[in-house]
Design a protein around this motif. Structure first.
Motif, PDB file in Angstrom:
ATOM      1  N   UNK A 239       0.814  -1.215   0.000  1.00 38.53           N
ATOM      2  CA  UNK A 239       0.000   0.000   0.000  1.00 38.53           C
ATOM      3  C   UNK A 239       0.848   1.266   0.000  1.00 38.53           C
ATOM      4  N   UNK A 240       2.002   1.213   0.622  1.00 33.83           N
ATOM      5  CA  UNK A 240       2.905   2.369   0.578  1.00 33.83           C
ATOM      6  C   UNK A 240       3.406   2.594  -0.846  1.00 33.83           C
ATOM      7  N   UNK A 241       3.667   1.498  -1.551  1.00 31.39           N
ATOM      8  CA  UNK A 241       4.084   1.605  -2.940  1.00 31.39           C
ATOM      9  C   UNK A 241       2.932   2.111  -3.795  1.00 31.39           C
ATOM     10  N   UNK A 242       1.732   1.616  -3.518  1.00 34.68           N
ATOM     11  CA  UNK A 242       0.557   2.067  -4.265  1.00 34.68           C
ATOM     12  C   UNK A 242       0.297   3.553  -4.055  1.00 34.68           C
ATOM     13  N   UNK A 243       0.591   4.049  -2.879  1.00 34.71           N
ATOM     14  CA  UNK A 243       0.337   5.452  -2.545  1.00 34.71           C
ATOM     15  C   UNK A 243       0.959   6.411  -3.558  1.00 34.71           C
ATOM     16  N   UNK A 244       2.075   6.003  -4.168  1.00 36.06           N
ATOM     17  CA  UNK A 244       2.752   6.851  -5.147  1.00 36.06           C
ATOM     18  C   UNK A 244       1.906   7.062  -6.398  1.00 36.06           C
ATOM     19  N   UNK A 245       0.952   6.139  -6.648  1.00 38.01           N
ATOM     20  CA  UNK A 245       0.122   6.228  -7.851  1.00 38.01           C
ATOM     21  C   UNK A 245      -1.291   6.739  -7.560  1.00 38.01           C
ATOM     22  N   UNK A 246      -1.596   6.908  -6.265  1.00 40.85           N
ATOM     23  CA  UNK A 246      -2.942   7.338  -5.880  1.00 40.85           C
ATOM     24  C   UNK A 246      -3.138   8.834  -6.135  1.00 40.85           C
ATOM     25  N   UNK A 247      -4.216   9.163  -6.835  1.00 40.95           N
ATOM     26  CA  UNK A 247      -4.556  10.567  -7.022  1.00 40.95           C
ATOM     27  C   UNK A 247      -5.278  11.109  -5.810  1.00 40.95           C
ATOM     28  N   UNK A 248      -6.239  10.320  -5.295  1.00 38.00           N
ATOM     29  CA  UNK A 248      -6.937  10.684  -4.067  1.00 38.00           C
ATOM     30  C   UNK A 248      -7.569   9.451  -3.447  1.00 38.00           C
ATOM     31  N   UNK A 249      -7.694   9.499  -2.131  1.00 37.57           N
ATOM     32  CA  UNK A 249      -8.447   8.490  -1.406  1.00 37.57           C
ATOM     33  C   UNK A 249      -9.862   9.033  -1.208  1.00 37.57           C
ATOM     34  N   UNK A 250     -10.859   8.150  -1.263  1.00 39.78           N
ATOM     35  CA  UNK A 250     -12.227   8.609  -1.144  1.00 39.78           C
ATOM     36  C   UNK A 250     -12.941   7.932   0.035  1.00 39.78           C
ATOM     37  N   UNK A 390      -3.579  -1.480  15.441  1.00 40.43           N
ATOM     38  CA  UNK A 390      -2.356  -1.514  14.627  1.00 40.43           C
ATOM     39  C   UNK A 390      -2.669  -1.157  13.180  1.00 40.43           C
ATOM     40  N   UNK A 391      -3.820  -1.609  12.685  1.00 39.36           N
ATOM     41  CA  UNK A 391      -4.229  -1.258  11.318  1.00 39.36           C
ATOM     42  C   UNK A 391      -4.405   0.258  11.193  1.00 39.36           C
ATOM     43  N   UNK A 392      -5.010   0.857  12.188  1.00 39.86           N
ATOM     44  CA  UNK A 392      -5.257   2.301  12.153  1.00 39.86           C
ATOM     45  C   UNK A 392      -3.948   3.085  12.153  1.00 39.86           C
ATOM     46  N   UNK A 393      -3.021   2.651  12.994  1.00 41.06           N
ATOM     47  CA  UNK A 393      -1.721   3.307  13.062  1.00 41.06           C
ATOM     48  C   UNK A 393      -0.982   3.167  11.723  1.00 41.06           C
ATOM     49  N   UNK A 394      -1.040   1.992  11.145  1.00 42.04           N
ATOM     50  CA  UNK A 394      -0.350   1.756   9.871  1.00 42.04           C
ATOM     51  C   UNK A 394      -0.961   2.576   8.749  1.00 42.04           C
ATOM     52  N   UNK A 395      -2.277   2.756   8.775  1.00 40.36           N
ATOM     53  CA  UNK A 395      -2.934   3.510   7.717  1.00 40.36           C
ATOM     54  C   UNK A 395      -2.415   4.946   7.650  1.00 40.36           C
ATOM     55  N   UNK A 396      -2.111   5.508   8.817  1.00 40.27           N
ATOM     56  CA  UNK A 396      -1.561   6.869   8.868  1.00 40.27           C
ATOM     57  C   UNK A 396      -0.211   6.931   8.171  1.00 40.27           C
ATOM     58  N   UNK A 398       0.823   4.837   5.840  1.00 43.73           N
ATOM     59  CA  UNK A 398       0.633   4.516   4.426  1.00 43.73           C
ATOM     60  C   UNK A 398       0.290   5.773   3.635  1.00 43.73           C
ATOM     61  N   UNK A 399      -0.573   6.591   4.170  1.00 44.06           N
ATOM     62  CA  UNK A 399      -0.993   7.797   3.474  1.00 44.06           C
ATOM     63  C   UNK A 399       0.045   8.908   3.515  1.00 44.06           C
ATOM     64  N   UNK A 400       0.955   8.798   4.499  1.00 43.78           N
ATOM     65  CA  UNK A 400       2.026   9.779   4.588  1.00 43.78           C
ATOM     66  C   UNK A 400       1.614  11.108   5.175  1.00 43.78           C
TER      67      UNK A 400
END
Length: 400
Positions: A239-250, A390-396, A398-400
């Motif tokens: 997901x961190x790698x995918x973040x580079x291609x994400x235009x926006x999260x909805x 832990x998922x919540x912490x990681x999500x932060x 991931x989005x940077x």
């Protein structure tokens, strides 16, 4: 009847289960849950008595309509006239809010999603349901009964309401060839970089885990909501790698419709109702259930263990999942009904086909949202899984 879609914004919020260290028997609920967890012994209603005159409900917006939002949309008034139970509804914006409200003991029933239902069960906030008192239960699709998010050891803790899959939506005039795999959104060299979208919630980690489960079998993932350290790190890295291609999260479905209509997004995770709305707005979009399957959501009506109006609570649950009412809600909200007879009652005769309500081969490929627990929900006891905190912490991160 118009489709208002999935009204909620960010569905999930961080929360850690408070677990009761009690054993249990089937008659009173209880017993061992995923990974050996236990739930309190709570009596289920033995028989249905006279209604108490009112019922206090916590629901998602769009589930309890009395004509206020739209005069033509009202299934509450007929229920009140039929039962004498006055409906008092509290709309919750998130699953975390639902859990908090149900802990107060002020509400009788709740329309819980899979991430909230487990917290409510293990926290002792909801009681097992006596399905023999719910005539609607017999007509619920078998694929929704006795699942990990609404039962423990075969004891039902609610009446299934509706469900849907998180599909892959794309613009037909831009994305060529049409995608068939989630690889389209995880490709680091995607030609659609900057115009890929993803759901803005920690539960989206499960989407990456599902993709890895199907494409990286060496990781040993058996359930996208049960991830040990190595599996979790693999999903987070993807997901961190995918973040580079994400235009926006909805998280707002109306904004995703507009993004695809304008061409700002051309590829990404979506709900079937969003696809329908975008197509109605003349956006050149289509959607597919990818070869790997998909995550999804399933909501359940549950009754409080401290319900002050249990009879009206049961009457409401039975009514709202009855064929006509379930059809009305499914069309208004934008989902597959849980009652198989509801498909004969929808105003749009192709509603159940559109939402795959009776297509078990389709829905068997859907992994419904389930709260990640430290004790793995896939049954493993030799490892510790990452819980939702832990998922919540990681999500932060991931989005940077």
């Amino acid at each position: 009847m118009r489709h208002n879609g999935r009204w909620r914004t960010a569905i999930l919020a961080a929360g850690v289960l408070t677990l009761a260290a009690c054993g249990g028997g089937a008659d009173k609920g209880g017993g061992s849950g995923p990974g050996g967890l236990t739930v309190p012994k709570i009596d289920k209603l033995a028989s249905l008595g006279a209604g108490e005159g009112s019922v206090n409900i916590v629901s998602w917006a769009g589930y309890v309509e009395d004509g206020t939002t739209d005069k033509a949309v009202d299934w509450v008034t007929p229920f009140e006239k039929e039962t004498g139970c006055q409906v008092n509804n509290k709309v919750a914006a998130t699953s975390d809010e639902m859990v908090t409200l149900m802990k107060t003991g002020e509400y009788d029933v709740v329309s819980a999603s899979g991430d909230a239902s487990l917290r409510l069960i293990y926290g002792g906030d909801v009681a097992p349901v006596n399905t023999s008192l719910l005539s609607s239960y017999q007509d619920v699709f078998d694929g929704l009964k006795n699942k990990v998010w609404n039962s423990v050891d075969g004891v039902a803790y609610g009446l299934p309401h509706g469900r849907g899959a998180n599909v892959l939506m794309y613009r037909k005039d831009t994305v060529n060839p049409p995608p068939t795999s989630w690889a389209a959104v995880f490709d680091p060299n995607s030609p659609y970089k900057g115009k890929i979208t993803a759901y803005d919630s920690p539960i989206y980690i499960a989407d990456a885990a599902l993709y890895l489960m199907k494409t990286k079998p060496d990781l040993g993932i058996k359930n996208p909501y049960a991830l040990d350290d190595k599996q979790f790190e693999a999903a987070v890295s993807l997901l961190k790698e995918q973040n580079k291609a994400i235009g926006e999260y909805w998280s707002d479905y109306t904004k995703e419709v507009q993004a695809f209509k304008a061409g700002n997004s051309v590829l990404g995770t979506s709900w079937q109702v969003i696809v329908n709305l975008a197509q109605a707005d003349k956006a050149p979009v289509d959607a597919v259930l990818p070869t790997e399957g998909a995550t999804g959501w399933s909501d359940t009506w549950m009754i409080s263990s401290k319900a002050k109006h249990p009879n009206c609570g049961y009457l409401w649950m039975n009514y709202i999942v009855s064929p006509k009412a379930n059809a009305q809600v499914a069309e208004w909200f934008g989902e597959a009904p849980s009652n198989r007879l509801a498909c004969e009652q929808t105003a749009a005769k192709d509603h159940c086909k559109t939402f795959h309500a009776d297509d078990e081969s389709y829905l068997d490929q859907v992994w419904y949202w389930t709260t990640p627990l430290a004790r793995c929900v896939d049954g493993r006891t030799d490892v510790t899984c990452k819980d939702y905190a832990a998922w919540t912490q990681a999500w932060t991160t991931i989005k940077g």
